[in-house]
Write a protein that holds these residues in place. Structure first.
Motif, short mmCIF file in Angstrom:
data_model
loop_
_atom_site.label_atom_id
_atom_site.label_comp_id
_atom_site.label_asym_id
_atom_site.label_seq_id
_atom_site.Cartn_x
_atom_site.Cartn_y
_atom_site.Cartn_z
N PRO A 87 0.81 -1.23 0.00
CA PRO A 87 0.00 0.00 0.00
C PRO A 87 0.84 1.27 0.00
CG PRO A 87 -0.93 -1.60 1.52
CD PRO A 87 0.38 -2.17 1.06
N GLY A 88 1.99 1.24 0.65
CA GLY A 88 2.87 2.40 0.68
C GLY A 88 3.91 2.42 -0.42
N ARG B 257 6.72 -9.48 -9.56
CA ARG B 257 5.82 -9.42 -10.71
C ARG B 257 5.42 -10.81 -11.14
NH1 ARG B 257 10.57 -7.86 -15.06
NH2 ARG B 257 11.35 -9.99 -15.38
N THR B 258 4.33 -10.90 -11.89
CA THR B 258 4.06 -12.09 -12.69
C THR B 258 4.45 -11.75 -14.12
OG1 THR B 258 1.74 -11.44 -13.04
CG2 THR B 258 2.21 -12.97 -11.22
N ARG B 259 5.06 -12.71 -14.79
CA ARG B 259 5.48 -12.55 -16.17
C ARG B 259 4.75 -13.61 -16.99
NH1 ARG B 259 10.29 -11.46 -18.75
NH2 ARG B 259 10.01 -9.34 -17.96
N THR B 260 3.95 -13.16 -17.95
CA THR B 260 3.17 -14.08 -18.78
C THR B 260 3.68 -14.05 -20.21
OG1 THR B 260 1.21 -13.75 -17.41
CG2 THR B 260 0.87 -14.73 -19.58
N LEU C 273 -1.58 -12.82 -6.37
CA LEU C 273 -0.58 -13.73 -5.84
C LEU C 273 -1.29 -14.76 -4.97
CD1 LEU C 273 2.28 -11.24 -4.81
CD2 LEU C 273 2.11 -12.63 -6.90
N ASP C 274 -1.30 -16.03 -5.43
CA ASP C 274 -1.96 -17.07 -4.64
C ASP C 274 -1.04 -17.49 -3.49
OD1 ASP C 274 0.02 -18.61 -5.86
OD2 ASP C 274 -1.35 -19.57 -7.27
N ASP C 275 -1.51 -18.48 -2.70
CA ASP C 275 -0.76 -18.87 -1.51
C ASP C 275 0.66 -19.35 -1.83
OD1 ASP C 275 -2.74 -18.14 0.21
OD2 ASP C 275 -3.65 -20.12 0.34
N MET D 188 1.00 -7.15 -0.57
CA MET D 188 1.21 -6.65 -1.92
C MET D 188 0.01 -6.91 -2.82
SD MET D 188 5.25 -7.27 -2.77
CE MET D 188 5.30 -8.92 -2.07
N GLY D 189 -0.31 -5.92 -3.63
CA GLY D 189 -1.37 -6.05 -4.62
C GLY D 189 -0.90 -5.50 -5.95
#
Length: 251
Positions: free
Chosen positions: A66-67, A85-88, A123-125, A147-148
């Motif tokens: 958030p910050g 990050r996710t990289r697709t 981000l899953d578990d 994190m979002g």
């Protein structure tokens, strides 16, 4: 120009130039200059080819607290900065969650874990545990919250295999075009028009691609797909490391 280069498979590329710990040098090159540069490459350079294709669509989703701990760490050049990050790989629908941290002498250290492409904006578990462990290993703490997703970047990439002229691992060069940044919260977009992001990923020694770029008057610049994209979409944020690029190339 790409058609004139010999192909290399993904397996061969990863075997000879995986470079998960590496020195990254980034250049902003007008797309109009790419044909001349590609024509002048070392004849031994090969290009990644999968199922007959040599240009691949990528999408990255960046995550932050958030910050904006990750962003501000980069903007303020903190030693323990990081990126999540996710990289697709859009064409194959393959996705990874990746954590990038800083190693000795400024090297980039990347660790990654397979991730479901359909859930790439979350981000899953397993991904959360992996991320937490990777940050702990890099002695990064003090996060101000979960994190979002904050930013999406999409682009087309060409990957080149560059043989080493000295003992040691070969290197990679990537050429990214049609880069678009999208704010994860609002959907606002900005495109990097008329410019390619060329990145060399080497060991300690610059590659023949670096020397070619230098001969043609191109010098490394500070650009980060996450940092620069956030600064473009959120001009109220501190952006000192990327100010020259923002002023000269992005506006």
């Amino acid at each position: 120009m790409l058609a004139d280069l010999a192909p290399i498979t993904l397996g061969e590329l990863e075997a000879s130039a995986s470079l998960q710990t590496r020195i990254d040098r980034k250049y902003l090159v007008p797309t109009s200059a790419l044909p001349v540069l590609l024509d002048a490459l070392d004849p031994a350079v090969r290009t990644l080819e999968i199922d007959g294709e040599r240009v691949f669509a990528y999408e990255s989703v960046y995550f932050d607290t958030p910050g904006l701990t990750s962003y501000l760490g980069a903007a303020r050049r903190r030693r323990n900065r990081f990126k999540v990050r996710t990289r697709t790989y859009v064409d194959s629908d393959v996705c990874w969650v990746e954590v990038k941290t800083r190693g000795p002498r400024g090297a980039t250290v990347k660790t990654r874990l397979p991730h479901e492409a359909a859930g790439r904006t979350e981000l899953d578990d397993p991904a959360l545990r992996f991320t937490s462990d990777a940050l702990d290993d890099a002695r990064i703490g003090g996060l101000d919250g979960p994190m979002g997703p904050t930013l999406l970047s999409s682009y087309d990439r060409v990957t080149l295999h560059v043989p080493s002229a000295t003992p040691g691992p070969d290197s990679r060069t990537t050429i990214d075009t049609d880069l678009v940044w999208t704010d994860a919260a609002t959907g606002r977009e900005r495109a990097l028009v008329g410019l390619a992001v060329v990145e060399t990923k080497t060991g300690s020694t610059p590659s023949s691609t670096d020397r070619l770029l230098w001969r043609h008057g191109h010098r490394p610049v500070r650009i980060s797909k996450y940092g620069t994209g956030m600064a473009v979409l959120h001009p109220e944020l501190p952006s000192t490391p990327w100010r020259r690029v923002l002023d000269r190339h992005v506006g």
